[in-house]
Scaffold this motif. Structure first.
Motif, PDB file in Angstrom:
ATOM      1  N   GLN A 155      35.583  46.797  43.377  1.00 11.59           N
ATOM      2  CA  GLN A 155      36.802  47.203  42.682  1.00 11.59           C
ATOM      3  C   GLN A 155      37.983  47.225  43.648  1.00 11.59           C
ATOM      4  O   GLN A 155      39.067  46.713  43.353  1.00 11.59           O
ATOM      5  N   ARG A 156      37.766  47.778  44.828  1.00 12.19           N
ATOM      6  CA  ARG A 156      38.855  47.833  45.805  1.00 12.19           C
ATOM      7  C   ARG A 156      39.190  46.450  46.337  1.00 12.19           C
ATOM      8  O   ARG A 156      40.362  46.111  46.529  1.00 12.19           O
ATOM      9  N   VAL A 157      38.177  45.634  46.576  1.00 13.13           N
ATOM     10  CA  VAL A 157      38.419  44.266  47.041  1.00 13.13           C
ATOM     11  C   VAL A 157      39.239  43.494  46.011  1.00 13.13           C
ATOM     12  O   VAL A 157      40.197  42.786  46.353  1.00 13.13           O
ATOM     13  N   PHE A 158      38.883  43.648  44.727  1.00 10.49           N
ATOM     14  CA  PHE A 158      39.618  42.913  43.696  1.00 10.49           C
ATOM     15  C   PHE A 158      41.068  43.377  43.594  1.00 10.49           C
ATOM     16  O   PHE A 158      42.006  42.578  43.670  1.00 10.49           O
ATOM     17  N   THR A 159      41.273  44.686  43.422  1.00  9.86           N
ATOM     18  CA  THR A 159      42.626  45.179  43.172  1.00  9.86           C
ATOM     19  C   THR A 159      43.531  45.041  44.389  1.00  9.86           C
ATOM     20  O   THR A 159      44.712  44.694  44.259  1.00  9.86           O
ATOM     21  N   GLU A 160      42.988  45.290  45.572  1.00  9.91           N
ATOM     22  CA  GLU A 160      43.830  45.362  46.763  1.00  9.91           C
ATOM     23  C   GLU A 160      43.880  44.076  47.578  1.00  9.91           C
ATOM     24  O   GLU A 160      44.838  43.852  48.316  1.00  9.91           O
ATOM     25  N   VAL A 161      42.836  43.225  47.490  1.00  7.19           N
ATOM     26  CA  VAL A 161      42.784  42.028  48.330  1.00  7.19           C
ATOM     27  C   VAL A 161      42.844  40.759  47.490  1.00  7.19           C
ATOM     28  O   VAL A 161      43.798  39.986  47.590  1.00  7.19           O
ATOM     29  N   ALA A 176      30.982  44.051  34.840  1.00 12.12           N
ATOM     30  CA  ALA A 176      31.225  42.932  35.749  1.00 12.12           C
ATOM     31  C   ALA A 176      32.205  43.299  36.838  1.00 12.12           C
ATOM     32  O   ALA A 176      32.390  42.577  37.791  1.00 12.12           O
ATOM     33  N   ASN A 177      32.927  44.393  36.652  1.00 12.67           N
ATOM     34  CA  ASN A 177      33.673  45.067  37.707  1.00 12.67           C
ATOM     35  C   ASN A 177      35.131  44.710  37.912  1.00 12.67           C
ATOM     36  O   ASN A 177      35.889  45.591  38.237  1.00 12.67           O
ATOM     37  N   ASP A 178      35.577  43.498  37.778  1.00  7.60           N
ATOM     38  CA  ASP A 178      36.992  43.227  37.988  1.00  7.60           C
ATOM     39  C   ASP A 178      37.803  43.877  36.883  1.00  7.60           C
ATOM     40  O   ASP A 178      37.560  43.664  35.704  1.00  7.60           O
ATOM     41  N   SER A 179      38.770  44.681  37.260  1.00  4.72           N
ATOM     42  CA  SER A 179      39.495  45.471  36.269  1.00  4.72           C
ATOM     43  C   SER A 179      40.541  44.647  35.546  1.00  4.72           C
ATOM     44  O   SER A 179      41.089  43.689  36.075  1.00  4.72           O
ATOM     45  N   ALA A 180      40.843  45.055  34.331  1.00  2.00           N
ATOM     46  CA  ALA A 180      41.873  44.381  33.545  1.00  2.00           C
ATOM     47  C   ALA A 180      43.247  44.898  33.938  1.00  2.00           C
ATOM     48  O   ALA A 180      43.406  45.977  34.477  1.00  2.00           O
ATOM     49  N   ASP A 225      30.332  39.957  48.703  1.00  6.47           N
ATOM     50  CA  ASP A 225      30.720  39.033  49.767  1.00  6.47           C
ATOM     51  C   ASP A 225      31.304  37.742  49.203  1.00  6.47           C
ATOM     52  O   ASP A 225      32.270  37.197  49.750  1.00  6.47           O
ATOM     53  N   VAL A 226      30.728  37.260  48.101  1.00  9.79           N
ATOM     54  CA  VAL A 226      31.261  36.060  47.467  1.00  9.79           C
ATOM     55  C   VAL A 226      32.706  36.302  47.045  1.00  9.79           C
ATOM     56  O   VAL A 226      33.596  35.463  47.265  1.00  9.79           O
ATOM     57  N   ARG A 227      32.957  37.460  46.467  1.00 12.88           N
ATOM     58  CA  ARG A 227      34.294  37.770  45.951  1.00 12.88           C
ATOM     59  C   ARG A 227      35.325  37.904  47.065  1.00 12.88           C
ATOM     60  O   ARG A 227      36.477  37.484  46.904  1.00 12.88           O
ATOM     61  N   LEU A 228      34.934  38.475  48.182  1.00 11.90           N
ATOM     62  CA  LEU A 228      35.876  38.593  49.293  1.00 11.90           C
ATOM     63  C   LEU A 228      36.077  37.254  49.993  1.00 11.90           C
ATOM     64  O   LEU A 228      37.199  36.907  50.386  1.00 11.90           O
ATOM     65  N   PHE A 229      35.010  36.492  50.135  1.00  7.44           N
ATOM     66  CA  PHE A 229      35.090  35.237  50.890  1.00  7.44           C
ATOM     67  C   PHE A 229      36.145  34.290  50.349  1.00  7.44           C
ATOM     68  O   PHE A 229      36.886  33.663  51.116  1.00  7.44           O
ATOM     69  N   THR A 230      36.241  34.159  49.033  1.00 12.66           N
ATOM     70  CA  THR A 230      37.157  33.155  48.483  1.00 12.66           C
ATOM     71  C   THR A 230      38.626  33.483  48.796  1.00 12.66           C
ATOM     72  O   THR A 230      39.458  32.580  48.855  1.00 12.66           O
ATOM     73  N   THR A 231      38.934  34.747  49.009  1.00 14.73           N
ATOM     74  CA  THR A 231      40.279  35.114  49.452  1.00 14.73           C
ATOM     75  C   THR A 231      40.443  34.854  50.946  1.00 14.73           C
ATOM     76  O   THR A 231      41.452  34.295  51.384  1.00 14.73           O
ATOM     77  N   ARG A 258      24.073  49.511  44.340  1.00 17.07           N
ATOM     78  CA  ARG A 258      24.942  49.007  43.276  1.00 17.07           C
ATOM     79  C   ARG A 258      26.113  49.932  42.971  1.00 17.07           C
ATOM     80  O   ARG A 258      27.228  49.482  42.690  1.00 17.07           O
ATOM     81  N   GLU A 259      25.891  51.232  43.049  1.00 19.43           N
ATOM     82  CA  GLU A 259      26.995  52.153  42.750  1.00 19.43           C
ATOM     83  C   GLU A 259      28.104  52.022  43.796  1.00 19.43           C
ATOM     84  O   GLU A 259      29.287  51.933  43.459  1.00 19.43           O
TER      85      GLU A 259
END
Length: 335
Positions: free
Chosen positions: A191-197, A6-10, A246-252, A183-184
């Motif tokens: 991963q970068r969007v989650f951790t850094e943004v 699912a990609n978001d890191s712990a 895009d969904v993940r970045l948009f909410t930020t 996908r890769e």
């Protein structure tokens, strides 16, 4: 990108989805560390008996997605549910923007009671399954309507499984949010969007020292500069079509000028001063499913009222001017 990730890191950073409902998020002298320990159950097409973590069967009408438009992590699930056309398959319960120390509450419903679950607090669904549940009461959460018990609150897996496991129930023409051919790379981008943004703004806002803040600020803006450049010649993060990334970045981005720029001290520039990111954000906002599920007043109420160690006065700012969100973005030419 594997369907099994699912990609978001712990462990990258307490969170406003409810991990800490006390209003206390800043630890003096420390960097912000997000607690990513969620209920790991999944809802899948073909559950395996005895699976660890437990697996629940896909059944239209059985589950209720409890979310809050104020919370970026929950907002993801609301948007994905509509993009895929699952509104008649998975019901939606909306908590109000301001919770107390115990739980998210259903302040938006008549008499403050969720009309399907019959509860005043999401906490009641957690306790129905785990009477001594020790962690925060978070949104989004999938709740089993027949028993009233929480199934999972693992937000990265919730949207992942809405796409992969509920495919038989998607509307005709639903977007391919996880395209196989990219996908890769998408895995790396998310991963970068989650951790850094996504999490980077929280590292700035909840930094417990100047050093922690300075490091977080630099990391955030390095990533935003990368995104600004990436979006200069492509309409969406992965090309010409909307994906989960895009969904993940948009909410930020939707919360940036209203909250993160001032409240979280992410103030090098406003979103409206970053031409490609601002155009991209407007493009998504004007896409069905995004802007209709974005409530700026609830967003401001949540951050400025709940996070009292950052804003002890609980005064909610009147600005910024939001009229620009509906102005032409001109990004159609990119694809």
């Amino acid at each position: 990108m594997s369907e099994d990730s699912a990609n978001d890191s712990a462990n990258d950073g307490a969170d406003d989805s409810g991990t800490d409902t006390s209003g206390s998020y800043v630890e003096e002298g420390k960097s912000f560390d997000r607690d990513m320990n969620y209920i790991p159950d999944r809802i899948v097409r073909e559950p395996e008996e005895g699976a660890d973590p437990p697996q629940w069967p896909v059944e239209p009408g059985r589950y209720r997605l409890v979310a809050a438009k104020a919370c970026p992590w929950a907002n993801r699930a609301i948007i994905v549910r509509e993009l895929l056309g699952l509104e008649e398959v998975i019901s939606l319960g909306l908590a109000g923007p301001v919770h107390d120390k115990r739980s998210w509450t259903f302040d938006l419903d008549p008499d403050g009671v969720d009309p399907v679950l019959g509860v005043e607090r999401l906490q009641q669904s957690y306790f129905a399954r785990y009477p001594d549940y020790p962690r925060g009461i978070t949104v989004p959460a999938m709740v089993d309507v027949p028993t009233g018990q929480v199934v999972t609150n693992d937000f990265p897996w919730i949207t992942h499984d809405l796409f992969f496991e509920w495919r038989e129930h998607h509307k005709p023409g639903a977007p391919d949010l996880w395209p196989a051919d990219v996908r890769e790379e998408m895995d790396e981008v998310m991963q970068r969007v989650f951790t850094e943004v996504n999490n980077g703004v929280y590292r700035c806002g909840f930094a417990g020292s100047q050093e922690a803040y300075d490091e977080a600020y630099d990391r955030l803006w390095t990533a935003l500069d990368w995104l600004e450049e990436r979006l200069a010649d492509r309409r969406y993060l992965m090309g010409s079509t909307i994906t989960e990334a895009d969904v993940r970045l948009f909410t930020t981005l939707a919360r940036f000028d209203a909250v993160y720029h001032g409240h979280f001290k992410c103030n090098r520039q406003k979103l409206v001063e970053l031409p490609h990111l601002w155009g991209y954000a407007r493009d998504l906002f004007q896409t069905p499913g995004f802007g209709s599920n974005t409530d700026f007043e609830q967003i401001k109420q949540h951050y400025y009222v709940v996070q009292t160690d950052v804003n002890p006065s609980q005064v909610v700012p009147q600005g910024p001017d939001l009229s620009g969100w509906t102005t032409p973005h001109g990004r159609e030419q990119l694809g």
